[in-house]
Every structure is written in C-alpha cells, then in structure tokens.
Design a protein around this motif. Structure first.
Motif, PDB file in Angstrom:
ATOM      1  N   GLU A   1      -9.352  -2.427   0.591  1.00  0.00           N
ATOM      2  CA  GLU A   1     -10.073  -3.112  -0.359  1.00  0.00           C
ATOM      3  C   GLU A   1     -10.047  -2.674  -1.736  1.00  0.00           C
ATOM      4  N   ASN A   2     -10.645  -1.099  -1.745  1.00  0.00           N
ATOM      5  CA  ASN A   2     -10.813  -0.580  -2.830  1.00  0.00           C
ATOM      6  C   ASN A   2      -9.487  -0.135  -3.818  1.00  0.00           C
ATOM      7  N   GLU A   3      -8.280  -0.217  -2.969  1.00  0.00           N
ATOM      8  CA  GLU A   3      -7.059  -0.054  -3.789  1.00  0.00           C
ATOM      9  C   GLU A   3      -6.731  -1.375  -4.347  1.00  0.00           C
ATOM     10  N   ILE A   4      -6.830  -2.526  -3.797  1.00  0.00           N
ATOM     11  CA  ILE A   4      -6.719  -3.841  -4.395  1.00  0.00           C
ATOM     12  C   ILE A   4      -7.818  -4.193  -5.435  1.00  0.00           C
TER      13      ILE A   4
ATOM     14  N   TYR B   1       0.702  -1.213   0.025  1.00  0.00           N
ATOM     15  CA  TYR B   1       0.223  -0.040   0.140  1.00  0.00           C
ATOM     16  C   TYR B   1       0.623   1.328   0.044  1.00  0.00           C
ATOM     17  N   ASP B   2       2.045   1.015  -0.443  1.00  0.00           N
ATOM     18  CA  ASP B   2       3.037   2.394  -0.190  1.00  0.00           C
ATOM     19  C   ASP B   2       3.079   3.149  -1.656  1.00  0.00           C
ATOM     20  N   GLN B   3       1.946   2.895  -2.423  1.00  0.00           N
ATOM     21  CA  GLN B   3       1.785   3.377  -3.656  1.00  0.00           C
ATOM     22  C   GLN B   3       3.224   3.653  -4.505  1.00  0.00           C
ATOM     23  N   TYR B   4       3.942   2.802  -4.518  1.00  0.00           N
ATOM     24  CA  TYR B   4       5.052   2.600  -5.228  1.00  0.00           C
ATOM     25  C   TYR B   4       5.407   1.358  -5.891  1.00  0.00           C
ATOM     26  N   MET B   5       5.644   0.334  -4.918  1.00  0.00           N
ATOM     27  CA  MET B   5       6.068  -1.079  -5.333  1.00  0.00           C
ATOM     28  C   MET B   5       5.119  -1.743  -6.437  1.00  0.00           C
TER      29      MET B   5
END
Length: 1049
Positions: free
Chosen positions: A307-310, A221-225
């Motif tokens: 959940e929304n991000e996944i 969830y770090d918005q990079y990996m």
C-alpha cells in the motif's frame, strides 16, 4: 520536420506561459482553500533507483539508489506552460498537411499493440496477457514494446531501438522521436475524428488500466516495470510537443486511476486481515492456531508495504503530472485532469475527497473554456448525490457555492444546466440534513432544549450557519415529492434556527458546557462579528415574512422574536434596506395588536429596545412606531379604567380589557421610559381595590406591582440624568407607599398576590437601599428604613410559603419541580438582601438553621448566602452561625418537651441533638483549612456559644444543677479542632472566668468538663468526683492531674 538546435531538456529549461483560456480564480478563493504549493516546491525528491541491469536508471518514487532520473528534475519543480504556437515554433518546426490516416491496412506489416487496438479485432485482455508473458520472458524488450506503443499512439513514426533504450535518457529519446512525426498533419490518434479513433481512445484507456491492474498480481512490485513506465509517461506529459504531452497525460492519468483501484483493494484486504488478526488473538490459547497470528501479521505487513509503495507512485504522479497539467494550455488536457480527478474521488474518497484535492476542481470552475467548467460540474454532481460523502464537501461548498450559483447563468447552455443540477444536489443534501436534524431532535427526547444539540453540531457541520436553507424550508412551498412540515417539525426547526443564530452572534456556550464567562479570542471575536453581519443581512429580508406567516402562532413567534436581538442594525443603513426595516416594524405593530399574552409583549418590547437604540442611525423610525403603539395602549387603558371605576362588581370578562392593556403597559415599561405618562394614581386605585376585595385578579395586581416598581426605577434613572428635588420628593413618597402596600398585601387571602407583594418588596428594598448614598448624598432620604417589624414580616412569609408550605396531594413530578422552583426564587430574594448588605447578616439566623433540614432543596442557596456574607464580615457571619445553632438547640429542646408531655411521667425522653451536631459539622467544614484567616471568626463563634450555654450557670430552682443550656456545649468540640493553641488558651481562660470557683460534679456537668479538657489539649473525657474549678493556677505551671482529682482542668 527538423529539430531546432536550441531545443533544451524537458522541464528544467522550457519556460512556458499559461494559456489564454485558463483564468486564475479570485484571490479570496485561492486563499480560502488548503494550499499545498509549499509541498510542491519543497516536497521529497523522487530519485531513481538502480535497475537490475547495470547502468540503467529509472525514476522511482521514494527510492534514492542509482544515477539521477532520466528527466533530471525534481517532481515538485515548477513547469511553466507555453502557448501552442510558441512551442511549435521555438522547439519543433513541423510541416502541416492534410488527410493522413492510420488505418491498419495502409501500414506495413507491423503488428504492434497500437495497430491491434486501432484495428479493434483483438481482445484487450489477450493483449495484456501477451505483454505480461513477454515481460516475464524479457522485461527490457517488453518495456521497449510498451514504450513504442505510446509513441505510436502519439502519432510518432519513429522506432525505439534497444540501443536507444539502453544508452539514452527518456528526454533524449523523446527529443529524437520528434523528428519522426508526419509533416502532413497536426492531428494525432487520440484527438482524430471518426468512429475508429473514438473506439481507439476508449481501447487505449482500457488497455492501460487493465495492464496496471493485471500487473498488480505479479510484476508491479518488482521495482522496475512501474518505475520505468511512470518515468517515460511523465516525460511524455511534460513534452512541449502537444501530441506527446496529450497522449502521455492521458496514459499516466489512466495509470493513476488503476493505481487508485489497486490501493483501494489493498486497503480493504488490510482491514480484513486486521479483523481476522483481532478475532484470532481473542481466542483462547487452546483454540488458537499456533502459526495463525504470525501468518496474519506477515500478511498485514506485506499489504502495508504494498500500500505504501502504491501510494508513493500515486503521490509521484499527482505532483509530477497533475498539478502541472490541470492548467495546461490545451483545454482537452485540462478537461482530462478534471474528469480523472472526479473518478479518483468517487473510487477512493477516503484519500482524495479532501480539500487538498478539491481545490483544483474549485479553481478550474473559473476556466474560460466551457467544456472545462462542464467537466468540473460533472465530477462534482455524483459526489454531492452520495449522502455519505457530503460531510467531506462542507468547506468546498462554503468557498465555491457563490461561483456555482453564478454558473447557473453561464453563457454555455450545458454548463448552466449542470450547475443547476449541482445546486439542486447541494440543496437536497442540505435540506435533507436539516430534516434529519429536526427529526433527531424530536425522536431522541434526550433534552428539550435545542441549544445543546446545536452546540454539539456547531464545530462539526457548517449547515448550522446555513440560514438561507432553514428559512427556505419554512417559507417556500415543498415540492410535490416532499411532505410539508407539520406544526411540531416547524416549531423544532425554528427553535434550532434561533439557537444557531444565538451561538453565532454571541459565541457563548450553553449553560453547563465549556468555561462560563469565557473571554473570546481576537479570532473568535472577529468571527462573531462577521457571522453577525451575515445573519443580519439575511434575516432583515426574511424575518418580516416569517413573522407574518406565523403571526397567529405564539410559540413560533416567541422564538422568531429572539433573532432581532442579535442583529447588527447598521446593516440596514449600509445596505440601504429601509423598506425591510419598515416591514419589520409594521410586523411588530401587528403582533402587538393581534396577540394577548404577556410573553409576546415582553419579546416585542425587547425588540423595540434594540431597534430604538439612539446609536442606530435609523432609530427615529423605530421610535416613531413605538410611540404610536404606546399611545394606542394608553388610550385603551384609560378607557378600560373608566369602565372599571364605574362598576360595582366585575367578573373576569369585564376586567379582561383592563388586564390586556396592563400586560402591554408592563411589558413596554420594562424596557422603555413612558415619559410624561403618570400612571401612579390609577395603579394606586387598583391596589386599594385589591386590599378591599379578596377576589381581585392576581395577574392585575402583579402587573400593577410591576408598573409601580418600574416607575420608581425610571424615576431614579431620570434623577441620575438630571437632579430634580420635586422628583426626589415624589419618589420618596411613592416608595414609602409602595412598601406599605406590599406589607399589607403579603397578608392577602390569595397566595399568588402574597407572592407578588413579597417579591416586589424585596426588589424595592434593593433599589431603595442605603447604598444609593454612594451615588449622591441627597439620595439618603430615598433609603427605606430596615426595622425589626419589616424583617419579621419577611421571615414570617418565608416560614409560611417556603419552609413549611402546605403542598397539594397527588402532585405529579413536573408540578413539584415548578413549585420547588418558585420556592427557591422566593428564598433567593430574601438571601439577596443579606448578600447585598441591605439586611444585617444576623437576619440570616432563621435561614441558616434550615441548612441541614432543607439541604436538598435549598442547601446551595443557603451555603452561598453565608459564604458571600463572610466577604462582608467574617465575625458577624460566625456569630450568626452561633445564633442559628442556638435556634436549632431550642427547637431540639422544644421537641423533647413536647415528646415528654406526650409520654407523661412514666418515661424519660432524652433530648436528640443529632440535628444540632450535623449543622455544626456543616458549619465547621465551611471554615476551610486556613485556620489563621478564620481565627477571629471562630473565637467569636465560641464566645457566643459559651455565653449562651453558661447563662445561667445554675438552675434557679436547684443551684446544684447546671443551667438549662449547658448541654449546648456538646456542639462546640466540632469547632475546637480549627482553633490555634493561643486561641484555645484564651477561650479556656474565658470559660474559667465564667465558672469562677463553682463546684461541678456528676454527669450533668460532663459537657463542660469535656469542653474544657479539649481546650486544654488533654486526652479523654470521663467522669470524676467532686471538683473545684479555680483560677489560682494561672501564671504558673499546672500540676499533673492526680488519680483522685482527674476532673480538675
């Protein structure tokens, strides 16, 4: 290997064609399933976000920060495929050699993740933990290592440097890497043969899945990996180089698989958190932890965000990779897509077991490559074997069932085997559903009519139209593992099947559900016609075997014989099914010969009515069969009548052949004109026998009434078709005879015969009513004269058998309900004569007076009668109500006189007018609120009641006392409130005129005093001294009443 100078950037400029191995499914299949092509073409743009280190951009679903994505494309853009040869000649020129391997010992001292997995000596969990530790120490270097791993796994020998990672887009990096493939081979690790590479492929997939799952606890969830990883793999999966495309597709689909598992875990955690929140919130304030709700709320919001991000990444991968690769030129890639999609559906059916995703499996069932078709079947089988998931597969089953059936004879042996397994799973589920539905219908005991159960399930489950499954259960022998259906289960299944056929063919709701007489929309009408053709096409082949199998069971036959009533008989012609028609007609003939019940004969007669319709092309065959049946019945009837005429006395056994043939004749006479066959003389002979013999069989008389009445109706039909004076005279003579016979037999000692005679007489009066003149003036002679004797005979019957019938003692509830139903039918037959203006409205007087007394049993029938009578004449209906009130008043007086006679002169019995007042109240409510429409009717009611009450005005034996009916005026105030002021004035004047100058005094005149006061809109009632009613004040203002003359009106 050299890179062609004309190589263009990925996805934007590469134009490819579909491979020859992929075949588009039929257009009917494509249009049948939900289509999200518009979503693909017009979906959200997945723009990259700005990474934490300056100037670095990554493709991130749903984020719009930073510079454009590496691929420079929308995820929803169309990616066209190219033939393998075209790709490798136009984009990359590659020299091919042999015998190149990637054994770890033959490599340099490099110890990257690829070489560890290939060697298979290092635990995968250890490698994952090492990479995560490396990422947490330096994420750029860790990502370079991971990207290098995917390049190595593709067979590329190029090395990714930090400079390339920082300054080059992924597309440019991949273009540069294409120069570093081994020119001696076209193979790459994930497709190479040998045990080592087979293990490598498994380890590769496990490593990717485990890496993503492990990252979900910390860095995902770090918005990079995940952004950079998915962007690289998406670019790989879109590469024109097969090694990159295949390896990238495998990796990104495994990432998707891991994300699906993570999303499922988060969903479970979110539900648990919500339950904990609800449990905590319901606690009392004293027991509730102060910060517990806030903690749970924060946790729930965090889970929802995760959940929304996944799900955004899942959506990105599906639209950016899957919908382009599932029809890739390489069969292995297509197989991979189908296998992984099946895994997602099993793991997370709440999201993926939807027609939006199922359609891709359905379309790939048409793939030319057998292995692709096989992967689709293998993905579907576990879904259909899971009972809880079958409900979501209904539309898919309906659309692709025919294709799956075709695959049972597939040229690939394994595909055919798996197709049979899939069909078996589908059939088992459908069969199991039908068995459960039947069992529920038996055990629930909620309602004895299956039509309501079917209607409840109609829009919920397509199995309600699976006629094939239902008939297979009934016709085919069960497997050894299955228990055969017992008689009760077969009855229930047949009843459910017939109800399904009825609802599909008519589109009508059961009684009490939905809007009655609802008009179908154009779409519903088309669906109904389509369903009718489908069910006809199926049942014209399966109905004859069903009829033959259950020919000895009357209950099952009665239900099965309802099915042909909903056929589209032209299907016999269009599909050339003449043999099936002959089999059906022969089955009907056998049923007539073998059965003895009237219900079966009625059902068969209706079936012949449908199939003998002259609009049906093959109706001549049916008419010939019907003629043969009727000829046999007539021959047997004539033989039985000959025996009957020779017998002096006959018991039931002697009369049975006669009764059996009368049942058949009556049934066929209902729906078919027997032509030149004249049965009147023989029927009349049976009527005379019934009059002379009190022990005559009631059923024989009933069938005789039916045949005689229908012979008159068929005669009227013939007159309408072609007028014939001789036939008209014959009908007049026979109708009069039948009317006289009915009146005689209404007095028969047998109650059932009386009922049959009464019902036949009512039907005869309807069919031979004066309204026949509207068709033809010559029909006036047919109308039966309505006289007082006829009306009185009908009313006497109603009083005897409906209103005051003697009921047997110790009856159960079911018997009481059946008796009540018969009584209601008898009363309705009489009321129908009034409603259709055959009898005068005044003939309802003795019916309306029972409105209150028998309100529970017949109230609705009586109310409907006078409501419909108002449509004929409001004034006559109002007068009839007045006559009914008078009749009830007389009954009250008679009851008082009888009670007084019993009590003697020692006690004075007052008259009880409560029944009269209640009836008046009910009548008053029926006039409604629109007084203007009812003013004439109300005025007529008042005049009739006043006339009755004031005639005579004084008693003959005591002129100082009012007449015997004055007390009747107490009922009129109930109707006075609905009178308009001018009508009150007119009625007041009418009463004043009838009273003249008569002197009214004392309590005995109080009903008249109160009524006049109400008409004059004066408050109160009260008693007063001697008063003289005078008309001298008419035309001038009336003086205010004085204290000593308060009764003057």
């Amino acid at each position: 290997m050299t890179v062609n100078g004309n190589t263009r950037s990925m996805r934007q400029h590469i134009q490819r064609s579909l491979g020859d191995d992929f075949v588009e499914p039929p257009a009917s299949v494509l249009s049948a399933m939900p289509n999200d092509d518009n979503e693909d073409d017009e979906g959200e743009e997945f723009q990259p976000k700005a990474a934490s280190r300056g100037g670095r951009g990554t493709a991130t679903p749903g984020r719009g920060r930073g510079r454009p994505s590496r691929t420079g494309r929308k995820t929803s853009g169309t990616v066209n495929q190219t033939d393998e040869d075209e790709m490798e000649t136009s984009s990359v020129t590659m020299s091919i050699g042999n015998n190149t391997t990637y054994v770890g010992a033959a490599q340099s001292e490099e110890k990257g993740y690829f070489h560890h997995l290939l060697a298979g000596k290092t635990n995968i969990q250890v490698l994952v933990d090492q990479w995560i530790d490396s990422y947490q120490a330096n994420r750029d270097e860790a990502l370079i290592e991971l990207m290098q791993f995917f390049l190595d796994s593709s067979g590329c020998k190029g090395k990714l440097t930090q400079t390339m990672y920082l300054k080059m887009e992924h597309v440019d990096m991949l273009r540069a890497m294409t120069e570093h493939f081994d020119e001696d081979t076209s193979e790459y690790p994930i497709i190479m043969s040998g045990l080592q590479y087979k293990k490598f492929r498994s380890s590769f997939s496990e490593f990717v899945v485990l890496l993503i799952k492990q990252a979900s606890y910390s860095i995902i969830y770090d918005q990079y990996m995940i952004d950079n990883l998915v962007t690289l793999l998406t670019a790989l999966s879109d590469s024109p180089v097969r090694a990159f495309r295949h390896t990238g597709t495998l990796a990104v689909l495994k990432v998707m698989t891991a994300l699906v598992d993570i999303a499922l875990t988060i969903s479970i955690q979110k539900d648990q958190c919500q339950r904990q929140y609800e449990a905590e919130r319901q606690k009392s304030s004293a027991r509730r932890a102060a910060d517990r709700l806030d903690t749970l709320t924060t946790k729930r919001k965090e889970l929802e965000g995760n959940e929304n991000e996944i799900k955004s990444f899942m959506n990105f991968i599906f639209k950016g990779v899957f919908i382009h690769r599932y029809r890739d030129i390489v069969p292995d890639i297509r197989c991979l897509c189908m296998s992984e999609l099946g895994e997602w559906m099993k793991s997370y059916p709440m999201v993926f077991l939807d027609d939006i995703y199922l359609k891709y499996i359905g379309w790939t069932l048409y793939d030319k490559v057998g292995d692709c078709r096989l992967r689709c079947l293998l993905a579907l089988i576990p879904l259909f074997q899971t009972t809880d998931l079958v409900g979501k597969l209904e539309l898919f089953t309906n659309r692709f069932k025919d294709r799956i059936v075709q695959m049972t004879v597939d040229c690939e042996y394994e595909v055919a085997v798996q197709a049979i397994k899939l069909l078996t799973a589908i059939l088992n589920q459908n069969t199991a559903f039908i068995h459960l539905l039947v069992q529920f219908f038996i055990e629930s005991e909620l309602h004895e009519h299956a039509t309501y159960l079917v209607d409840s399930m109609w829009d919920q489950h397509p199995m309600m139209k699976d006629w094939e499954c239902m008939t297979d259960i009934l016709l085919e022998a069960p497997d050894q593992e299955e228990d055969p259906l017992d008689d009760q289960h077969e009855n229930c299944l047949i009843e459910i099947m017939v109800c399904c056929v009825r609802e599909a063919a008519t589109g009508e709701y059961p009684i009490g559900r939905g809007q009655p007489n609802r008009k179908l929309t154009m779409k519903e009408q088309k669906q109904k016609e389509d369903d009718k053709k489908v069910l006809t096409d199926h049942f014209i082949g399966t109905l004859p075997p069903l009829l033959n199998k259950y020919i000895a069971d009357a209950d099952k036959l009665l239900n099965l014989l309802q099915i042909p009533l909903h056929f589209n008989y032209e299907v016999y012609t269009t599909t050339r099914r003449e043999r099936d028609l002959d089999a059906y007609l022969n089955a009907l003939s056998d049923i007539v010969q073998r059965h003895t019940t009237a219900e079966i004969f009625d059902a068969v007669s209706k079936c012949f009515e449908c199939v003998c319709d002259v609009s049906f092309t093959l109706s001549n065959r049916a008419i010939a069969h019907r003629g043969n049946i009727i000829d046999k019945i007539l021959a047997n009837f004539n033989a039985a009548m000959g025996i009957f005429e020779e017998m002096d006395e006959a018991d039931e056994d002697d009369l049975y052949p006669l009764l059996l043939n009368l049942r058949k004749l009556d049934a066929f006479h209902q729906c078919h004109d027997l032509g030149n066959t004249d049965l009147w003389d023989k029927i009349h002979l049976l009527f005379k026998a019934a009059i002379d013999n009190e022990d005559m069989s009631p059923e024989i008389v009933d069938k005789c009434f039916g045949i005689a009445n229908r012979s008159l109706l068929w005669g009227l039909y013939q007159l309408d078709m072609q007028f014939d004076k001789d036939l008209l005279k014959k009908l007049v003579k026979r109708s009069r005879k039948l009317c006289a016979l009915c009146q005689k037999l209404m007095l028969h000692a047998n109650t059932q015969i009386c009922h049959y005679a009464y019902s036949t007489l009512c039907d005869l009066l309807i069919s031979m009513s004066p309204h026949l003149v509207d068709k033809n003036p010559d029909y006036q002679v047919l109308a039966i004269e309505i006289n007082e004797n006829l009306i009185q005979a009908l009313l006497t019957f109603l009083n005897t058998y409906v209103f005051f019938a003697e009921e047997p003692k110790n009856q159960d509830e079911q018997a009481k309900i059946e008796i009540l139903h018969k009584k209601r039918n008898l009363l309705a037959a009489y009321c129908k004569l009034i409603v259709h203006n055959v009898l005068p409205i005044q003939a309802a007087t003795n019916i309306l007076k029972y409105y209150v007394k028998f309100s529970n049993d017949f109230g609705d029938i009586i109310k409907n009668t006078f409501t419909r009578a108002r449509d004929i004449s409001k004034i006559h209906t109002a007068k009839t109500m007045a006559y009914s009130l008078m009749a009830v008043y007389k009954d009250c007086v008679a009851a008082r006189d009888a009670a007084q006679e019993t009590a003697g002169n020692d006690e004075t019995i007052n008259i009880d007018l409560s029944p009269l007042r209640e009836l008046a109240r009910r009548f008053n409510l029926s006039f409604g609120l629109d007084m203007a429409k009812q003013r004439e009717a109300l005025a007529a009611l008042h005049r009739e009641c006043i006339r009755f009450a004031l005639t005579p005005l004084f008693r003959h034996d005591d002129p100082s006392q009012p007449g015997p009916n004055l007390l009747f005026l107490e009922v009129l105030p109930e109707f006075a409130s609905k009178l308009l002021k001018p009508d009150k004035k007119a009625i007041y004047d009418h009463v004043d005129k009838l009273v003249h100058n008569a002197t009214i005094e004392g309590d005995t005149w109080q009903p008249l005093i109160n009524y006049r006061r109400i008409l004059n809109d004066e408050p109160g009632g009260g008693h007063g001294p001697k008063t003289r009613a005078s008309t001298a004040t008419r035309g001038r203002k009336r003086a205010a009443p004085q204290d000593d003359d308060n009764s003057r009106l």
